[in-house]
Design a protein around this motif. Sequence first.
Motif, mmCIF file in Angstrom:
data_model
loop_
_atom_site.group_PDB
_atom_site.id
_atom_site.type_symbol
_atom_site.label_atom_id
_atom_site.label_comp_id
_atom_site.label_asym_id
_atom_site.label_seq_id
_atom_site.Cartn_x
_atom_site.Cartn_y
_atom_site.Cartn_z
ATOM 1 N N GLY A 48 0.820 -1.215 0.000
ATOM 2 C CA GLY A 48 0.000 0.000 0.000
ATOM 3 C C GLY A 48 0.851 1.260 0.000
ATOM 4 O O GLY A 48 0.599 2.196 -0.764
ATOM 5 N N VAL A 49 1.878 1.295 0.852
ATOM 6 C CA VAL A 49 2.785 2.458 0.880
ATOM 7 C C VAL A 49 3.471 2.610 -0.474
ATOM 8 O O VAL A 49 3.559 3.715 -1.027
ATOM 9 C CB VAL A 49 3.834 2.325 2.013
ATOM 10 N N LEU A 50 3.952 1.518 -1.019
ATOM 11 C CA LEU A 50 4.635 1.552 -2.313
ATOM 12 C C LEU A 50 3.703 2.017 -3.426
ATOM 13 O O LEU A 50 4.079 2.856 -4.251
ATOM 14 C CB LEU A 50 5.212 0.176 -2.625
ATOM 15 N N ALA A 58 6.656 9.534 -6.116
ATOM 16 C CA ALA A 58 7.803 9.470 -5.210
ATOM 17 C C ALA A 58 8.617 8.188 -5.383
ATOM 18 O O ALA A 58 9.687 8.055 -4.801
ATOM 19 C CB ALA A 58 7.333 9.589 -3.761
ATOM 20 N N ALA A 59 8.119 7.249 -6.147
ATOM 21 C CA ALA A 59 8.829 5.993 -6.403
ATOM 22 C C ALA A 59 8.585 5.598 -7.853
ATOM 23 O O ALA A 59 7.561 5.956 -8.437
ATOM 24 C CB ALA A 59 8.342 4.893 -5.458
ATOM 25 N N GLY A 60 9.531 4.871 -8.399
ATOM 26 C CA GLY A 60 9.432 4.478 -9.798
ATOM 27 C C GLY A 60 9.244 2.985 -9.981
ATOM 28 O O GLY A 60 9.095 2.221 -9.019
ATOM 29 N N SER A 61 9.282 2.592 -11.224
ATOM 30 C CA SER A 61 9.009 1.200 -11.580
ATOM 31 C C SER A 61 10.071 0.233 -11.065
ATOM 32 O O SER A 61 9.768 -0.916 -10.750
ATOM 33 C CB SER A 61 8.861 1.059 -13.093
ATOM 34 N N HIS A 62 11.317 0.689 -10.957
ATOM 35 C CA HIS A 62 12.358 -0.204 -10.446
ATOM 36 C C HIS A 62 12.124 -0.550 -8.975
ATOM 37 O O HIS A 62 12.279 -1.699 -8.569
ATOM 38 C CB HIS A 62 13.754 0.408 -10.637
ATOM 39 N N ALA A 121 0.027 11.077 2.683
ATOM 40 C CA ALA A 121 0.386 12.059 3.702
ATOM 41 C C ALA A 121 1.845 12.478 3.583
ATOM 42 O O ALA A 121 2.191 13.634 3.803
ATOM 43 C CB ALA A 121 0.102 11.491 5.095
ATOM 44 N N LEU A 122 2.696 11.532 3.230
ATOM 45 C CA LEU A 122 4.126 11.833 3.107
ATOM 46 C C LEU A 122 4.470 12.550 1.807
ATOM 47 O O LEU A 122 5.306 13.461 1.810
ATOM 48 C CB LEU A 122 4.938 10.541 3.202
ATOM 49 N N TRP A 123 3.870 12.119 0.699
ATOM 50 C CA TRP A 123 4.307 12.635 -0.606
ATOM 51 C C TRP A 123 3.218 13.338 -1.396
ATOM 52 O O TRP A 123 3.461 13.798 -2.509
ATOM 53 C CB TRP A 123 4.874 11.485 -1.447
ATOM 54 N N GLY A 124 2.002 13.413 -0.831
ATOM 55 C CA GLY A 124 0.885 14.009 -1.577
ATOM 56 C C GLY A 124 0.817 15.506 -1.465
ATOM 57 O O GLY A 124 1.492 16.222 -0.852
#
Length: 124
Positions: A48-50, A58-62, A121-124
């Motif tokens: 869920g976090v990912l 904030a995160a990519g496909s890798h 909450a962290l990256w939105g």
Amino acid sequence: MNWLLVVAGATVGAPLRYLTDRAVQSRHDSVFPWGTFAVNVTGCLILGVLTGAVAEGAAGSHLQLLLGTGLCGALTTYSTFSYETLRLTETGAGLYAAANVVGSVAAGLGAAFVGVSIAQALWG
């Protein structure tokens, strides 16, 4: 190259699943499969976090391959959940089997939603 990320994540996830399952289950004197329940709900939270992090950019496909497919794929286990539920039913522990099904689905979905909310909450 992508398959290496999946393999690397699974290399960590599989032993982590086994060790966590054994550690959690050894602390409970019950036929309920607490170890499997714990790793599955934890995997749902991580996923869920990912997922939320990817949605927010904030995160990519890798990282998704490494942690989502590799780590969470090896950490969580639908087959063991199914097998343990079947065994509970076969041994006459039908209430535990029902609790395992309802509790696992509800807690897993809840953990995934909490994970997405944390990411927002962290990256939105």
